[in-house]
Design a protein around this motif. Structure first.
Motif, PDB file in Angstrom:
ATOM      1  N   MET A  16       0.850  -1.190   0.000  1.00 21.29           N
ATOM      2  CA  MET A  16       0.000   0.000   0.000  1.00 21.29           C
ATOM      3  C   MET A  16       0.879   1.230   0.000  1.00 21.29           C
ATOM      4  SD  MET A  16      -1.497  -0.038   3.850  1.00 21.29           S
ATOM      5  CE  MET A  16      -0.423  -0.185   5.262  1.00 21.29           C
ATOM      6  N   GLU A  17       0.309   2.326  -0.510  1.00 16.13           N
ATOM      7  CA  GLU A  17       1.038   3.592  -0.499  1.00 16.13           C
ATOM      8  C   GLU A  17       0.056   4.747  -0.355  1.00 16.13           C
ATOM      9  OE1 GLU A  17       2.245   5.348  -4.569  1.00 16.13           O
ATOM     10  OE2 GLU A  17       2.398   3.167  -4.813  1.00 16.13           O
ATOM     11  N   LEU A  18       0.528   5.795   0.271  1.00 18.58           N
ATOM     12  CA  LEU A  18      -0.293   6.983   0.468  1.00 18.58           C
ATOM     13  C   LEU A  18      -0.444   7.714  -0.859  1.00 18.58           C
ATOM     14  CD1 LEU A  18      -1.737   8.893   2.456  1.00 18.58           C
ATOM     15  CD2 LEU A  18       0.466  10.024   2.805  1.00 18.58           C
ATOM     16  N   VAL A  19      -1.680   8.034  -1.206  1.00 16.82           N
ATOM     17  CA  VAL A  19      -1.963   8.729  -2.456  1.00 16.82           C
ATOM     18  C   VAL A  19      -2.314  10.186  -2.196  1.00 16.82           C
ATOM     19  CG1 VAL A  19      -3.543   8.857  -4.429  1.00 16.82           C
ATOM     20  CG2 VAL A  19      -2.768   6.637  -3.591  1.00 16.82           C
ATOM     21  N   ASP A  20      -3.155  10.443  -1.180  1.00 14.87           N
ATOM     22  CA  ASP A  20      -3.636  11.806  -0.968  1.00 14.87           C
ATOM     23  C   ASP A  20      -3.955  12.050   0.500  1.00 14.87           C
ATOM     24  OD1 ASP A  20      -4.516  14.385  -1.941  1.00 14.87           O
ATOM     25  OD2 ASP A  20      -6.566  13.711  -1.608  1.00 14.87           O
ATOM     26  N   VAL A  21      -3.746  13.295   0.910  1.00 17.00           N
ATOM     27  CA  VAL A  21      -4.134  13.763   2.237  1.00 17.00           C
ATOM     28  C   VAL A  21      -4.968  15.018   2.024  1.00 17.00           C
ATOM     29  CG1 VAL A  21      -3.309  14.742   4.410  1.00 17.00           C
ATOM     30  CG2 VAL A  21      -2.048  12.869   3.347  1.00 17.00           C
ATOM     31  N   ASP A  22      -6.155  15.050   2.614  1.00 22.09           N
ATOM     32  CA  ASP A  22      -7.034  16.205   2.485  1.00 22.09           C
ATOM     33  C   ASP A  22      -7.442  16.652   3.886  1.00 22.09           C
ATOM     34  OD1 ASP A  22      -9.157  18.016   2.104  1.00 22.09           O
ATOM     35  OD2 ASP A  22      -9.700  17.043   0.210  1.00 22.09           O
ATOM     36  N   CYS A  23      -6.774  17.693   4.381  1.00 19.65           N
ATOM     37  CA  CYS A  23      -7.043  18.171   5.741  1.00 19.65           C
ATOM     38  C   CYS A  23      -8.455  18.730   5.878  1.00 19.65           C
ATOM     39  CB  CYS A  23      -6.018  19.233   6.142  1.00 19.65           C
ATOM     40  SG  CYS A  23      -4.382  18.553   6.462  1.00 19.65           S
ATOM     41  N   LYS A  24      -8.953  19.367   4.833  1.00 21.35           N
ATOM     42  CA  LYS A  24     -10.302  19.943   4.904  1.00 21.35           C
ATOM     43  C   LYS A  24     -11.362  18.861   5.079  1.00 21.35           C
ATOM     44  CE  LYS A  24      -9.302  24.083   2.264  1.00 21.35           C
ATOM     45  NZ  LYS A  24      -9.523  24.811   1.015  1.00 21.35           N
ATOM     46  N   LYS A  25     -11.191  17.759   4.361  1.00 23.35           N
ATOM     47  CA  LYS A  25     -12.148  16.654   4.445  1.00 23.35           C
ATOM     48  C   LYS A  25     -11.774  15.653   5.525  1.00 23.35           C
ATOM     49  CE  LYS A  25     -13.496  16.848  -0.400  1.00 23.35           C
ATOM     50  NZ  LYS A  25     -13.542  16.101  -1.671  1.00 23.35           N
ATOM     51  N   LYS A  26     -10.627  15.885   6.164  1.00 19.63           N
ATOM     52  CA  LYS A  26     -10.113  14.995   7.216  1.00 19.63           C
ATOM     53  C   LYS A  26     -10.007  13.566   6.699  1.00 19.63           C
ATOM     54  CE  LYS A  26     -11.957  17.853  10.901  1.00 19.63           C
ATOM     55  NZ  LYS A  26     -12.684  17.910  12.144  1.00 19.63           N
ATOM     56  N   SER A  27      -9.460  13.449   5.468  1.00 21.56           N
ATOM     57  CA  SER A  27      -9.401  12.129   4.849  1.00 21.56           C
ATOM     58  C   SER A  27      -8.034  11.861   4.226  1.00 21.56           C
ATOM     59  CB  SER A  27     -10.484  11.992   3.792  1.00 21.56           C
ATOM     60  OG  SER A  27     -10.194  12.806   2.680  1.00 21.56           O
ATOM     61  N   ILE A  28      -7.750  10.583   4.074  1.00 19.48           N
ATOM     62  CA  ILE A  28      -6.566  10.151   3.349  1.00 19.48           C
ATOM     63  C   ILE A  28      -6.989   9.054   2.379  1.00 19.48           C
ATOM     64  CG2 ILE A  28      -4.907  10.766   5.151  1.00 19.48           C
ATOM     65  CD1 ILE A  28      -4.822   7.853   5.993  1.00 19.48           C
ATOM     66  N   SER A  29      -6.236   8.935   1.285  1.00 17.61           N
ATOM     67  CA  SER A  29      -6.482   7.885   0.299  1.00 17.61           C
ATOM     68  C   SER A  29      -5.227   7.051   0.181  1.00 17.61           C
ATOM     69  CB  SER A  29      -6.826   8.492  -1.061  1.00 17.61           C
ATOM     70  OG  SER A  29      -8.024   9.222  -0.972  1.00 17.61           O
ATOM     71  N   ILE A  30      -5.425   5.744   0.142  1.00 17.51           N
ATOM     72  CA  ILE A  30      -4.319   4.806   0.095  1.00 17.51           C
ATOM     73  C   ILE A  30      -4.544   3.831  -1.052  1.00 17.51           C
ATOM     74  CG2 ILE A  30      -3.141   2.951   1.346  1.00 17.51           C
ATOM     75  CD1 ILE A  30      -4.030   4.380   3.928  1.00 17.51           C
ATOM     76  N   LYS A  31      -3.512   3.662  -1.886  1.00 17.31           N
ATOM     77  CA  LYS A  31      -3.585   2.714  -3.000  1.00 17.31           C
ATOM     78  C   LYS A  31      -3.123   1.344  -2.511  1.00 17.31           C
ATOM     79  CE  LYS A  31      -0.571   2.789  -6.393  1.00 17.31           C
ATOM     80  NZ  LYS A  31       0.169   3.187  -7.603  1.00 17.31           N
TER      81      LYS A  31
END
Length: 101
Positions: A31-46
């Protein structure tokens, strides 16, 4: 452009993911980190490798990895997992005008 808060969170989350990856890699996945969105308090992982079609995906990721990330990083409320097969489906159904050449 990422904010310093977002970059700081990205570094912290990436460090946690690096520790969790060892566990996943033992079973042929990754797995790898794809995105961090502080406004949405979310992260996306591939997700890649054996994890894509694993019958234990929900248990491992939703109940294990996701909970570990949220517990380690209270500023994260949502963790989204992207599997390669999801990306392939998305690309195959996307209008050709949306696909990059």
């Amino acid at each position: 452009m990422p904010t310093s808060r977002q970059e700081e969170l990205r570094k912290k989350v990436k460090k946690t993911i690096e520790q969790l990856r060892l566990w996943i890699q033992n079973d042929g996945g990754d797995m790898e980190l794809v995105d961090v969105d502080c406004k949405k308090k979310s992260i996306s992982i591939k997700i890649t490798g054996a994890c894509i079609d694993c019958e234990f995906f929900d248990q491992t990721f939703d109940q294990g990895i996701k909970q570990s990330l949220i517990k380690s990083h209270p500023e994260v409320e949502h963790v989204h997992f992207i599997r390669h097969s999801d990306l392939d489906d998305e690309l195959s159904t996307a209008p050709k005008s949306k696909l990059k050449k």
